[in-house]
Design an enzyme around this catalytic site. Structure first.
Site, PDB file in Angstrom:
ATOM      1  N   CYS A  20       2.814 -33.156   7.986  1.00 45.97           N
ATOM      2  CA  CYS A  20       1.261 -32.963   8.091  1.00 45.97           C
ATOM      3  C   CYS A  20       0.609 -34.020   8.615  1.00 45.97           C
ATOM      4  O   CYS A  20      -0.673 -32.829   8.575  1.00 45.97           O
ATOM      5  CB  CYS A  20       1.097 -32.531   6.410  1.00 45.97           C
ATOM      6  SG  CYS A  20       0.977 -34.243   6.018  1.00 45.97           S
TER       7      CYS A  20
ATOM      8  N   CYS B 255      11.003 -47.668   2.772  1.00 46.02           N
ATOM      9  CA  CYS B 255      12.484 -47.851   3.660  1.00 46.02           C
ATOM     10  C   CYS B 255      12.146 -45.875   3.476  1.00 46.02           C
ATOM     11  O   CYS B 255      12.327 -45.304   2.721  1.00 46.02           O
ATOM     12  CB  CYS B 255      13.574 -47.975   3.168  1.00 46.02           C
ATOM     13  SG  CYS B 255      15.512 -48.053   3.990  1.00 46.02           S
TER      14      CYS B 255
ATOM     15  N   CYS C  58       2.534 -38.704   8.657  1.00 49.91           N
ATOM     16  CA  CYS C  58       3.540 -37.881   8.486  1.00 49.91           C
ATOM     17  C   CYS C  58       3.796 -37.028   8.881  1.00 49.91           C
ATOM     18  O   CYS C  58       3.058 -35.840   9.923  1.00 49.91           O
ATOM     19  CB  CYS C  58       3.159 -36.905   6.876  1.00 49.91           C
ATOM     20  SG  CYS C  58       4.503 -35.733   6.648  1.00 49.91           S
TER      21      CYS C  58
HETATM   22 ZN   LIG Z   1       2.776 -34.906   4.759  1.00 44.97          ZN
END
Ligand SMILES: [Zn+2]
Length: 182
Positions: free
Chosen positions: A99, A167, A96
């Site tokens: 984070c 996606c 991510c």
């Molecule tokens: Zn995250």
């Protein structure tokens, strides 16, 4: 082969070759999910979904580039074909961009032809989902369990055996090559 089915097979061939280079069983998917850490660089330390990251809107604005902020925090969608991660083929982890939580491995990625990085499964327990109606018909939105950042939508037209197409906006991901020095 009948002429008609031969022509159909010809027409379908480029898409088949594109979508799924080798055929996997559900057991293979299980193995990919269980062994995702083997794609991390040696010695890398990554956060887990059990350590939530909560920041204010202003803090996110400071932390993220404008395009990433729009996608992750405002459920925006990047323009198709713009992410360098579409062409990324090296072994590694897709984390991510908000984070750092690992979300996918390179072994879960496939070429969907849509212009967005696409995956047929995920590292287990890293996403939460909700239905959204931005385009009138319902779609299943998914977001990072750790920071709540929006990543994309999951569809049921992915390759076998999962049939899933995650996606993902490329700008919401950070690629960590397996051979990165950490
Ligand atoms: Zn995250």
């Amino acid at each position: 082969m009948h002429r008609r089915s031969f022509l159909l097979a010809l027409a379908a061939a480029p898409f088949c070759a594109h979508a799924q280079p080798k055929s996997l069983s559900m057991k293979d998917i299980d193995v990919l999910q269980k062994n995702w850490k083997t794609l991390l660089p040696a010695g890398a330390s990554v956060p887990s979904a059990a350590e939530p990251l909560k920041l204010s809107k202003d803090e996110w604005k400071k932390r993220l580039a404008p395009e990433a902020f729009k996608v992750l925090r405002e459920e925006g969608t990047e323009r198709a074909g713009t992410s360098p991660l579409n062409a990324e083929k090296r072994p590694g982890i897709y984390a991510c961009a908000g984070c750092g939580l690992p979300l996918f491995t390179s072994e879960m990625k496939y070429e969907s032809g849509t212009g967005w990085p696409s995956f047929f499964t995920t590292i287990p327990g890293v996403f939460e989902q909700k239905k959204d109606f931005f385009l009138i018909y319902p779609r299943t939105e998914y977001h990072c369990k750790r920071c709540g950042g929006h990543h994309g939508h999951v569809f049921d037209d992915g390759p076998p055996p999962t049939g899933q197409r995650w996606c993902n906006n490329g700008v919401a991901l950070k690629f960590i090559p397996k051979d990165a020095k950490v």
